[in-house]
Design a protein around this motif. Structure first.
Motif, mmCIF file in Angstrom:
data_model
loop_
_atom_site.group_PDB
_atom_site.id
_atom_site.type_symbol
_atom_site.label_atom_id
_atom_site.label_comp_id
_atom_site.label_asym_id
_atom_site.label_seq_id
_atom_site.Cartn_x
_atom_site.Cartn_y
_atom_site.Cartn_z
ATOM 1 N N LEU A 218 0.952 -1.235 0.056
ATOM 2 C CA LEU A 218 -0.295 0.052 0.087
ATOM 3 C C LEU A 218 0.842 1.225 0.087
ATOM 4 O O LEU A 218 1.980 1.275 0.715
ATOM 5 C CB LEU A 218 -0.939 0.000 1.286
ATOM 6 C CG LEU A 218 -2.149 -0.913 1.311
ATOM 7 C CD1 LEU A 218 -3.041 -0.649 2.509
ATOM 8 C CD2 LEU A 218 -2.943 -0.643 0.097
ATOM 9 N N ALA A 219 0.483 2.146 -1.010
ATOM 10 C CA ALA A 219 1.249 3.524 -1.297
ATOM 11 C C ALA A 219 0.674 4.522 -1.114
ATOM 12 O O ALA A 219 -0.405 4.420 -1.014
ATOM 13 C CB ALA A 219 2.312 3.156 -2.322
ATOM 14 N N ASP A 220 1.359 5.844 -1.146
ATOM 15 C CA ASP A 220 0.601 6.973 -1.083
ATOM 16 C C ASP A 220 -0.404 7.046 0.175
ATOM 17 O O ASP A 220 -1.517 7.561 -0.143
ATOM 18 C CB ASP A 220 0.167 7.259 -2.415
ATOM 19 C CG ASP A 220 0.909 7.029 -3.441
ATOM 20 O OD1 ASP A 220 2.181 7.582 -3.328
ATOM 21 O OD2 ASP A 220 0.563 7.013 -4.836
ATOM 22 N N ASN A 221 0.205 6.889 1.188
ATOM 23 C CA ASN A 221 -0.643 6.856 2.289
ATOM 24 C C ASN A 221 -2.116 6.268 2.173
ATOM 25 O O ASN A 221 -2.909 6.537 2.707
ATOM 26 C CB ASN A 221 -1.170 8.584 2.522
ATOM 27 C CG ASN A 221 0.229 9.123 3.356
ATOM 28 O OD1 ASN A 221 0.532 8.492 4.479
ATOM 29 N ND2 ASN A 221 0.603 9.973 2.898
ATOM 30 N N GLY A 222 -2.203 5.097 1.465
ATOM 31 C CA GLY A 222 -3.033 4.207 1.456
ATOM 32 C C GLY A 222 -3.917 4.391 0.181
ATOM 33 O O GLY A 222 -4.594 3.608 -0.183
ATOM 34 N N ALA A 223 -3.767 5.235 -0.765
ATOM 35 C CA ALA A 223 -4.549 5.739 -1.745
ATOM 36 C C ALA A 223 -4.418 4.628 -2.843
ATOM 37 O O ALA A 223 -5.194 4.332 -3.570
ATOM 38 C CB ALA A 223 -4.160 7.193 -2.407
ATOM 39 N N ALA A 224 -3.427 4.067 -3.162
ATOM 40 C CA ALA A 224 -2.749 3.080 -4.154
ATOM 41 C C ALA A 224 -2.400 1.747 -3.547
ATOM 42 O O ALA A 224 -1.659 1.914 -2.517
ATOM 43 C CB ALA A 224 -1.923 3.872 -5.180
ATOM 44 N N GLN B 85 -15.593 7.234 0.377
ATOM 45 C CA GLN B 85 -14.805 6.036 1.034
ATOM 46 C C GLN B 85 -14.193 6.502 2.388
ATOM 47 O O GLN B 85 -13.614 7.563 2.498
ATOM 48 C CB GLN B 85 -13.602 5.472 0.151
ATOM 49 C CG GLN B 85 -13.124 4.216 0.689
ATOM 50 C CD GLN B 85 -12.381 3.827 -0.605
ATOM 51 O OE1 GLN B 85 -12.656 3.611 -1.864
ATOM 52 N NE2 GLN B 85 -10.871 3.342 -0.206
ATOM 53 N N LEU B 86 -14.212 5.563 3.341
ATOM 54 C CA LEU B 86 -13.628 5.841 4.487
ATOM 55 C C LEU B 86 -13.088 4.458 5.235
ATOM 56 O O LEU B 86 -13.425 3.599 5.029
ATOM 57 C CB LEU B 86 -14.518 6.281 5.591
ATOM 58 C CG LEU B 86 -13.929 6.888 7.006
ATOM 59 C CD1 LEU B 86 -13.054 7.733 7.041
ATOM 60 C CD2 LEU B 86 -15.349 7.121 7.934
ATOM 61 N N GLY C 97 2.067 5.383 15.033
ATOM 62 C CA GLY C 97 2.862 4.617 13.976
ATOM 63 C C GLY C 97 2.202 3.510 13.354
ATOM 64 O O GLY C 97 2.993 2.677 12.474
ATOM 65 N N HIS C 98 1.158 2.868 13.934
ATOM 66 C CA HIS C 98 0.705 1.728 13.515
ATOM 67 C C HIS C 98 -0.874 1.900 12.957
ATOM 68 O O HIS C 98 -1.228 1.032 12.314
ATOM 69 C CB HIS C 98 0.683 0.563 14.444
ATOM 70 C CG HIS C 98 1.891 0.635 15.491
ATOM 71 N ND1 HIS C 98 3.102 0.015 14.624
ATOM 72 C CD2 HIS C 98 2.155 0.835 16.598
ATOM 73 C CE1 HIS C 98 3.952 0.106 15.603
ATOM 74 N NE2 HIS C 98 3.781 0.308 16.673
ATOM 75 N N ILE C 99 -1.579 2.753 12.946
ATOM 76 C CA ILE C 99 -2.688 3.201 12.730
ATOM 77 C C ILE C 99 -3.068 4.362 12.016
ATOM 78 O O ILE C 99 -2.577 5.433 12.268
ATOM 79 C CB ILE C 99 -3.711 3.315 14.032
ATOM 80 C CG1 ILE C 99 -3.778 1.954 14.876
ATOM 81 C CG2 ILE C 99 -5.304 3.695 13.484
ATOM 82 C CD1 ILE C 99 -4.406 2.065 16.078
ATOM 83 N N SER C 100 -3.651 4.308 10.697
ATOM 84 C CA SER C 100 -3.812 5.343 9.722
ATOM 85 C C SER C 100 -5.179 5.576 9.466
ATOM 86 O O SER C 100 -5.771 4.383 9.280
ATOM 87 C CB SER C 100 -2.835 5.300 8.599
ATOM 88 O OG SER C 100 -2.834 4.251 8.256
ATOM 89 N N TRP C 101 -5.951 6.382 9.212
ATOM 90 C CA TRP C 101 -7.153 6.640 8.496
ATOM 91 C C TRP C 101 -6.871 7.388 7.278
ATOM 92 O O TRP C 101 -5.943 8.226 6.782
ATOM 93 C CB TRP C 101 -8.010 7.629 9.607
ATOM 94 C CG TRP C 101 -8.319 6.919 10.960
ATOM 95 C CD1 TRP C 101 -7.628 7.005 12.011
ATOM 96 C CD2 TRP C 101 -9.485 6.380 11.356
ATOM 97 N NE1 TRP C 101 -8.059 6.475 13.078
ATOM 98 C CE2 TRP C 101 -9.386 5.859 12.457
ATOM 99 C CE3 TRP C 101 -10.714 6.062 10.298
ATOM 100 C CZ2 TRP C 101 -10.441 5.293 13.146
ATOM 101 C CZ3 TRP C 101 -11.602 5.227 11.102
ATOM 102 C CH2 TRP C 101 -11.594 4.959 12.362
ATOM 103 N N GLN C 102 -7.922 6.900 6.273
ATOM 104 C CA GLN C 102 -8.126 7.480 5.151
ATOM 105 C C GLN C 102 -9.487 7.858 4.702
ATOM 106 O O GLN C 102 -10.304 6.946 4.925
ATOM 107 C CB GLN C 102 -7.287 6.931 3.887
ATOM 108 C CG GLN C 102 -5.966 6.371 4.107
ATOM 109 C CD GLN C 102 -5.864 5.000 4.891
ATOM 110 O OE1 GLN C 102 -6.683 4.218 4.627
ATOM 111 N NE2 GLN C 102 -4.884 4.811 5.885
ATOM 112 N N GLY C 103 -9.821 8.933 3.921
ATOM 113 C CA GLY C 103 -10.999 9.095 3.572
ATOM 114 C C GLY C 103 -10.940 9.756 2.335
ATOM 115 O O GLY C 103 -9.760 10.601 1.922
#
Length: 880
Positions: free
Chosen positions: A212-218, A657-658, A607-613
């Motif tokens: 997973l790259a680009d902070n989860g986008a791709a 998307q979230l 350092g282990h949990i990230s959120w994306q929307g």
């Protein structure tokens, strides 16, 4: 129309002509320590260096040759230092002393020395790290690890010395020599350093080569690094993508991908910037791309940036390597139960030019393997009534078919100057299928002839004006040409031809892209550009019976679309940030303007949990239509059409998307929820021809959640992926205004394991999912047609209200890797796989149609379409 000419004038008057991924180094430093210059290269240009401090200590560089590319720059500053360098994957660079690491140091014999041997592995993936540097801190003696991670050298100092193991992008590890004495070649496990490499959120997302790259986008896939996957003897580009949560293919094919509630034609598939309108062979069962010339695949399953346009659901962006990625020339060849292929990656000694090529062809004309026979049987179901087995055909039925496919890909790249790069790419794909079916009981003979070609060409000129600003000019041409015709002869009724028809579809598209990329001093990124697209589409669908014209649909349309886009991205290294973009399009033929805003947010909570929307709006101007077959069976390939003011509207999609990702201690948990609303669907896209009084566009709505849980224990990994998705269509003027989408699969569960040991890799996977919906034909009626001929019109009890039974299958694969890439010229892989081990009968589609009884009267019949049964495959591939 003035806007169109203004944009073209603006484009051709622009002083920029290109963009380069090869960074240009422009440092003004003189009489500076080498360590200081390396630090500047890391901070300003994003390179990562691996070296021993003692090698660069006390070295001062008196003059710096810049501006120059990284090759020329390093040669200049290192020419009198005794240091050598090696560039790995473009940005990662190893520095070493030329007189320390030459030859095999194990041959050096000393009376009072120590033999040092071991293996260097990634602590997370448990995979070897080829070319890792292992040396003694005091004496500087050492070795490089081989492809299997092994190192071996002689120490002529005391056991009080320290062994240093290092690899670019990883933290160094220090081990006392005494640890190796009496310890039989131990493993040294390196951890990732605290670097921002491609802003990777999760490495080893499912397996090696999938991150997973680009902070989860791709999601980034590198096919050459992907090991054994369930049911695959070797990686297939699109079948591999189906292992990602939220992507499925209800019909069991390779390229008919449905991504989070979107239809298969709503995916933008690119190779080297070329839009691909047909990405498979043999009716969608095999990917049209050799995975061994694909360097990187970026998959956007949710929102995607403003630089991408023309599709409503997802993006699959494929790129092949060039001289920046190649350390040496390589060649390969292989054969499996379906095709044979050869490929090569050539680069010049100076690494300023490269050529990548691939050629594949089916082997069915030489040998009809069990794999090919199973795929053929699956595909023939759309042509012959009833389910059957090739080895046990009904009495009086004979089938003769001839099929082959081929594809070729070529990419050339050259560095014209330190700031200029030129590249070109070409692909060609072809499918030929002839089918002859004789049914002596029905006294009928059917002939099918299909010819499908797809090709494309791109040329790019790239320039870097400064380390922070670059531009790119890309010209693209793509062509899709499909032709199918059939004849049904009544053997005892003159004239011999009773029914015949054809379906032709040709799409030709030309594009011109001008893109710019600017990075500020604090790593903010701004992208902007202009795109011109010219599309021409022709199609004809014609059916005749006894000289009576039953159907004759045709179109010949073209359109030009002008687009501007701008996108801003805050520094990805920050814990919180956003990416905002806007795409403006002008559809000349319709004289309409479209604005598509897009926004993506991320928050690295720990350092282990990230959120994306993300949320965004997307427009699509070309789409596929499915024509309902009615009273005959035959090859049914959807046709591409261009939006107009009649029955094919512009598709308008909105996505939300979230999600959250947890990544710690070799655990990966990824949860993503989405909502997708699409307006502008044509009634033909549902497989129903609603008639001239019911052509008002419809819409679709989808919502779902994807959950992935993966754990790795040393060389064993396992994951479970669950998807819930509900997709519905709404057509207000239909008799039944709301119904399930044809591809609606409510539940899907994937369980997979992968194990590696030495040269062997094993994979086992189980898939279970809901059945797809189908419509029941309750009756039919006759309406007047041309020349007094009566047309048969079906009457449906409901639209897609009933669902087929659950589908499930168990798959396995095993690989053996022989030779070592570093020490042996010839190396390769032998692999076997089995799809659907217990031969489960999975029905992926059910279709009602109007057929003939033995006495010639019309009646309602049903055809069930089964997926692949027990299907073996094997491969042998060598490289040198």
């Amino acid at each position: 129309m003035r806007l169109k000419y203004f944009l073209k004038i603006l484009f051709f008057a622009a002083p920029y002509l290109a963009f380069s991924q090869q960074k240009i180094i422009d440092l003004k430093t003189k009489n500076a320590p080498l360590s200081s210059i390396l630090a500047q290269l890391e901070n300003q240009y994003g390179y990562l260096f691996s070296y021993k401090e003692s090698d660069v200590k006390n070295i001062t560089i008196t003059d710096v040759a810049s501006p120059a590319n990284i090759d020329a720059f390093l040669k200049s500053i290192l020419q009198d230092t005794g240091l050598e360098y090696e560039i790995i994957n473009g940005n990662y660079i190893i520095l070493k002393k030329g007189d320390v690491y030459k030859g095999d140091l194990t041959s050096k014999q000393e009376n009072n020395g120590f033999q040092i041997c071991g293996y260097v592995f990634d602590s997370l993936t448990q995979k070897p790290l080829p070319y890792a540097s292992v040396y003694l801190k005091k004496s500087q003696q050492g070795d490089y690890a081989g492809d299997d991670g092994r190192f071996n050298f002689k120490s002529d100092l005391s056991e009080k010395d320290t062994v240093v193991a290092s690899y670019v992008g990883y933290a160094e590890k220090y081990i006392p020599v005494s640890f190796f004495i009496g310890n039989s070649c131990p493993k040294i496990k390196l951890n990732y350093a605290n670097y921002e490499i491609d802003y990777i959120v999760v490495t080893d997302y499912l397996t090696d080569g999938i991150d997973l790259a680009d902070n989860g986008a791709a999601t980034v896939l590198r096919p050459e690094r992907i090991g054994a996957l369930p049911g695959q003897a070797e990686p297939d580009v699109f079948t591999t993508i189906q292992f990602l949560p939220g992507i499925n293919a209800p019909n069991g094919g390779a390229s008919d991908l449905y991504v989070r509630g979107g239809a298969a034609d709503q995916n933008l598939i690119l190779w080297e910037g070329i839009p691909i309108y047909h990405a498979s062979h043999y009716f969608g069962m095999i990917s049209a791309f050799n995975p061994y010339i694909i360097d990187k695949i970026k998959v956007y399953r949710g929102g995607f940036g403003a630089e991408y346009g023309g599709r409503a659901s997802s993006v699959i962006d494929m790129q092949s390597a060039d001289y920046n990625d190649l350390n040496k020339s390589e060649f390969g060849a292989g054969i499996n139960f379906i095709n044979a292929y050869t490929h090569g990656k050539l680069t010049t000694q100076k690494k300023n030019a490269s050529l990548v090529y691939s050629l594949r062809r089916s082997v069915s004309e030489l040998w009809r393997s069990p794999t090919f026979e199973n795929i053929t049987q699956r595909n023939q179901q759309s042509i012959i009534e009833g389910n059957f087995d090739f080895s046990n055909l009904p009495q009086g039925v004979r089938i003769a078919d001839d099929f082959y496919f081929l594809d070729s890909h070529v990419k050339a790249a050259a560095r014209l100057s330190p700031k200029d790069k030129l590249s070109a790419a070409f692909f060609y794909g072809k499918n030929d299928f002839d089918n002859d079916i004789t049914d002596l009981q029905k006294k009928e003979k059917q002939i099918d002839i299909l010819d499908l070609k797809s090709n494309g060409l791109s040329a790019a000129y790239e320039r870097e004006w400064s380390p922070r600003f670059s531009s790119k000019l890309l010209a693209v041409h793509t062509l899709y040409d499909y032709g199918y015709q059939y004849e049904i002869d009544q053997l005892d009724i003159p004239p011999p031809v009773n029914r015949f028809g054809n379906k032709n579809n040709r799409l030709q598209e030309r594009q011109l892209h001008f893109s710019n990329h600017y990075t500020t001093s604090n790593k903010q990124q701004i992208k902007f550009g202009y795109q011109h697209t010219s599309t021409a589409v022709k199609y004809q669908i014609k059916h005749e019976s006894n000289s009576a014209l039953l159907a004759n649909e045709f179109a010949d349309v073209s359109a030009k679309i002008e687009a501007l886009y701008v996108e801003y991205e805050s520094p990805q290294s920050k814990n919180i940030g956003f990416d905002a973009g806007l795409r403006y399009s002008y559809f000349g033929e319709l004289n309409r303007h479209y604005l598509a805003p897009r926004l993506r947010l991320w928050y690295n909570m720990t350092g282990h949990i990230s959120w994306q929307g993300n949320l965004g709006r997307y427009y699509q101007y070309t789409s596929q239509l499915v024509q309902f077959r009615g009273d005959f069976l035959g090859i049914d390939t959807p046709i591409w059409v261009l939006s107009d003011d009649m029955g094919v509207p512009v598709i308008d999609a909105t996505q939300y998307q979230l999600g959250v990702i947890f990544n710690k201690n070799a655990w990966v948990i990824d949860v993503q929820a989405y909502i997708k609303k699409i307006d502008g669907l044509s009634s033909l896209a549902t497989a129903f021809n609603a008639g001239p009084t019911q052509i008002k566009p419809g819409s679709s709505s989808s919502r779902g959640i994807d959950i992935l849980v993966k754990k790795r224990w040393n060389n064993f990994r396992a994951w479970a992926s669950y998807s819930f998705s509900k997709a519905t269509y709404q057509f207000p003027t239909f008799i039944y205004p709301e119904f399930s989408a044809p591809f609606d699969q409510r539940h899907g569960l994937d369980l997979a394991t992968q194990w590696s040991a030495g040269h062997f890799e094993l994979a086992l996977g189980f898939n279970i999912c809901s059945g797809t919906p189908y419509s029941i034909m309750s009756d039919f009626e006759y309406v007047p047609g041309n020349m007094g001929h009566l047309l048969t019109v079906p009457i449906y009890e409901s639209y897609y209200e009933n669902h087929l039974q659950i589908q499930h299958h168990l798959d396995a694969s095993a690989l053996y890797k022989f030779g070592e890439k570093r020490h042996k010229k010839l190396h390769g892989v032998i692999g076997i796989s089995i799809f659907n081990i217990y031969n489960q009968k999975n029905i992926y589609s059910r279709e009602y149609f109007i057929g003939k009884t033995p006495d010639g009267t019309d009646e309602i019949k049903v055809n069930d379409y089964e997926g692949l049964g027990f299907t073996p495959n094997a491969v042998i591939r060598v490289e040198w």
